[in-house]
Design a protein around this motif. Sequence first.
Motif, PDB file in Angstrom:
ATOM      1  N   THR B 487      28.622  32.918  41.637  1.00  0.00           N
ATOM      2  CA  THR B 487      28.865  31.451  41.693  1.00  0.00           C
ATOM      3  C   THR B 487      28.269  30.613  40.443  1.00  0.00           C
ATOM      4  O   THR B 487      28.835  29.843  39.815  1.00  0.00           O
ATOM      5  CB  THR B 487      27.827  30.856  43.079  1.00  0.00           C
ATOM      6  N   PRO B 488      27.008  30.951  40.177  1.00  0.00           N
ATOM      7  CA  PRO B 488      26.521  30.371  38.878  1.00  0.00           C
ATOM      8  C   PRO B 488      27.010  30.467  37.662  1.00  0.00           C
ATOM      9  O   PRO B 488      27.527  29.424  36.862  1.00  0.00           O
ATOM     10  CB  PRO B 488      25.029  30.667  38.546  1.00  0.00           C
ATOM     11  N   ARG B 490      30.665  31.574  37.381  1.00  0.00           N
ATOM     12  CA  ARG B 490      32.097  31.181  37.840  1.00  0.00           C
ATOM     13  C   ARG B 490      32.157  29.849  37.987  1.00  0.00           C
ATOM     14  O   ARG B 490      33.028  29.161  36.902  1.00  0.00           O
ATOM     15  CB  ARG B 490      32.358  31.626  39.260  1.00  0.00           C
ATOM     16  N   VAL B 491      31.475  28.864  38.435  1.00  0.00           N
ATOM     17  CA  VAL B 491      31.575  27.661  38.557  1.00  0.00           C
ATOM     18  C   VAL B 491      30.721  26.856  37.568  1.00  0.00           C
ATOM     19  O   VAL B 491      31.073  25.868  36.785  1.00  0.00           O
ATOM     20  CB  VAL B 491      30.697  27.018  40.086  1.00  0.00           C
ATOM     21  N   GLY B 492      29.417  27.420  37.257  1.00  0.00           N
ATOM     22  CA  GLY B 492      28.563  26.922  36.280  1.00  0.00           C
ATOM     23  C   GLY B 492      28.910  26.847  34.823  1.00  0.00           C
ATOM     24  O   GLY B 492      28.861  25.833  34.273  1.00  0.00           O
ATOM     25  N   VAL B 523      22.220  28.323  35.131  1.00  0.00           N
ATOM     26  CA  VAL B 523      23.207  29.156  34.774  1.00  0.00           C
ATOM     27  C   VAL B 523      22.413  30.282  34.282  1.00  0.00           C
ATOM     28  O   VAL B 523      22.827  31.436  34.544  1.00  0.00           O
ATOM     29  CB  VAL B 523      24.508  28.778  33.882  1.00  0.00           C
TER      30      VAL B 523
END
Lengths: 238, 592
Positions: B487-488, B490-492, B523
């Motif tokens: 998550t951090p 990919r989205v970050g 991140v």
Amino acid sequence: MTGYFKLDGRSIPFQPGQTIIQAAADADVYIPHLCYHPDFTPHGSCKLCSVQVNGRICSACTFPASDGLEVLSETSDLNARRQKITQMLFVEGNHFCPYCEKSGNCQLQAVAYHVKMLDSHFPHFFPQRPLDATHPDVLLDYDRCIFCALCVRASQEADGKNVFALSGRNINKHLIINSESGTLKDSDIAAEDKAVEVCPTGALLRRGQAYKTPIGQRQYDHQDIEQVSLQQEKAHDV
Amino acid sequence: MESFITTLVERHESQATRLLEMLREIQTTFHHISDDAIALLAAKVSIPRTQIISCIEFYSFLHRHYQGHYEILLSDSITDHMLGKQSLSTYLEDKLGLQPGQHNTHVSLNNTSCTGLCDQGPAALINGLAIANLNRQKIDQITALIQQEVPLSQWPASLFEIQDNIQQPGLVMKQPIMAGDSLKALFQCGLAEGLAEIERSGLRGRGGAGFKTALKWRFCAETDSTERFVVCNADEGEPGTFKDRVLLNRFADQVFEGMTLCAAIIGAKQGFLYLRGEYLFLYPKLHNILQQRRQQGLLGNAILGRDFAFDIEIRLGVGAYICGEESALIESLEGEPGIPRNRPPYPVTHGYLGQPTVVNNVETFLSAAAIMVYGADWFTACGSETSTGSKILSICGDCEKPGIYEYAFGVTIRQILNDCGAQDVFGVQVGGPSGSFIGADEFDRKLAFEDLATGGSFIIFNQQRALLDIVQNFTHFFAHESCGFCTPCRVGTRLLQKQLDKICDGHGSAGDVAELEKLCQLVKSTSHCGLGQTAANPILTTLQRYPERYEQHLKTIRYEPGFDLDAELEIARQLTGRDDPGAHLSQTGESS
């Protein structure tokens, strides 16, 4: 190896081969998570279970417990990070809780309550994702997928099938279906599959269940995910 | 197509680990991998179609849809931009009538991450083959060849000329070994003594992380396993790095010897050279050198007449920066998308096919082979106490003599800048986008693991360069190359891109810079692997040193929405056919 490690100052015993999250759950300590499930190989991708191990941030679901580790979990710093990571998951997809039939039973929503998330903080991505309504018994709403890969693992490890996979990279990561048309209707999926049940959000839904349990009487409506999760772990151990 | 795939699968012995090789060949022949090809391949290799699709959709050089017989990719490294990429791109776009990301019936145009030709950019790849020093004349030539539909194999060789640009050889490059000398030296002193010699040399991994080479080899040798592997990481994707391209073009024999040395010591029978796809042009040459070594008895069964069998296979990458990360590289070798594994366990105990595996950089094997011949003392006489020996740099950007330089560890940045003829320097990006940005007040810092570590990338920027353009290029690079697993990252990384773009586009406020920094920390601290953990470095290291450069872009108001209110109304204006003042909105806080 067996022994003890320290979790937020508390001594936690562990069995050989256990990860930090498993040993913690056995000792009735909840570490927030979404992609982890005790029945399946840990994935380590959602990063909600990030804890500090001897000063370094690691995923509690994949990090092996070992004697003498100093682990921190319930710190204001780590909880703030968990809140931000949850917000990231919310803005990445399209999560409209008020009209989602999973509302109240959704782990993403429940974790958001747990980490005291009050807004989405980050700008929304509003991705355009299709809906797979091709199957008579199972609905797949890609808008709500958080790429935890639980359906991928459950389909392989519990159902003995191979219905799902994660594909693509970066923000374009997406779930794909193992069928000629790429849709559920041609796949091996069945409504009773563990892969459907295990979805932590409303991405995979068994059809015809929508409001059998009214909103307000659902799993997380009156109970924090911390209690629910620990009870399930207990039931799982039995 | 069916017979093509049947033959292909037979040639690759239906091995799923060779999936990327097979996909690359299908892509080369048919210029895409169709649904029919996927179905056939899945059936013949006995793997789920989803594994094939997830590979095609993960790797940049593979496509599911036809994009023409000529695929043009323009290198998008900051150094290409500094050498005038944008105006050339516009020129090419006009000639082809295509924008990046578009294609017509016979040609496609797009951007690609740094192609490792930073000392001779702007660069491009055409059907995977590198073209350096792009200019209008070459573009005219290329578009004419495409127009006339001349097959790529008949294009003039002069178009594909690549220079080595070795400007300053040092310890290792000045004294190449003779093929076989390193192995002979090893067998003469014995395996244990050989490893001890490497240990005494203090050699540390040249990819940038600096793990002690001998320690890695020892850990691997001591594992309880019957099968072990040696992998040479030639996936140098860090923008600004191109030393491995030159080392493999000039000293491949010695690199292979280093791998064979390692194999003898750890007890491996199989090795892989994981060559980044951008260096496809090196493949035939490397293949011949391996063949030669087999004929010389330096590879194959009974190496140097001994009871020692080892061989090396070249595997090509297919466009993914993340495969430079060792566990992602191993996933890729196994025919999977390059997603870094959870660690522990590390590759040294659980690597390729779950077996103990040593993964080292090209330069590490090169140095190890030399140490075996010339001795540890020869090596330690150069460099500092904790960073022994030399470091080979790829120097590019604003300087007179870009190219390859080899220095004893401990050299100052100032010395390097003098040697390559860099003037009016504003700053240097040491270690590529994942490294750090150094300003003029830090030029007395030293190149060493204990001060400034680098895998080889050294990009120089003069006073005329706009800092935020550089940071923006790097930040977009990471967002594009993120594997999307955690998550951090990919989205970050995409949020970092959005937030930085907002500031660069003049929509930022003071709060946005504070928010940007918080996001960077998140991140950096929670990402799964080195990519995410360093993706915020371009912003963090410059924000710390040059906050005023960010502030210059800010509006004075305290809050700015993350989007352009007026632009958002464009569709509504079009639908209603309105363009009167009432159909426009100004941003909050501004009164028009």
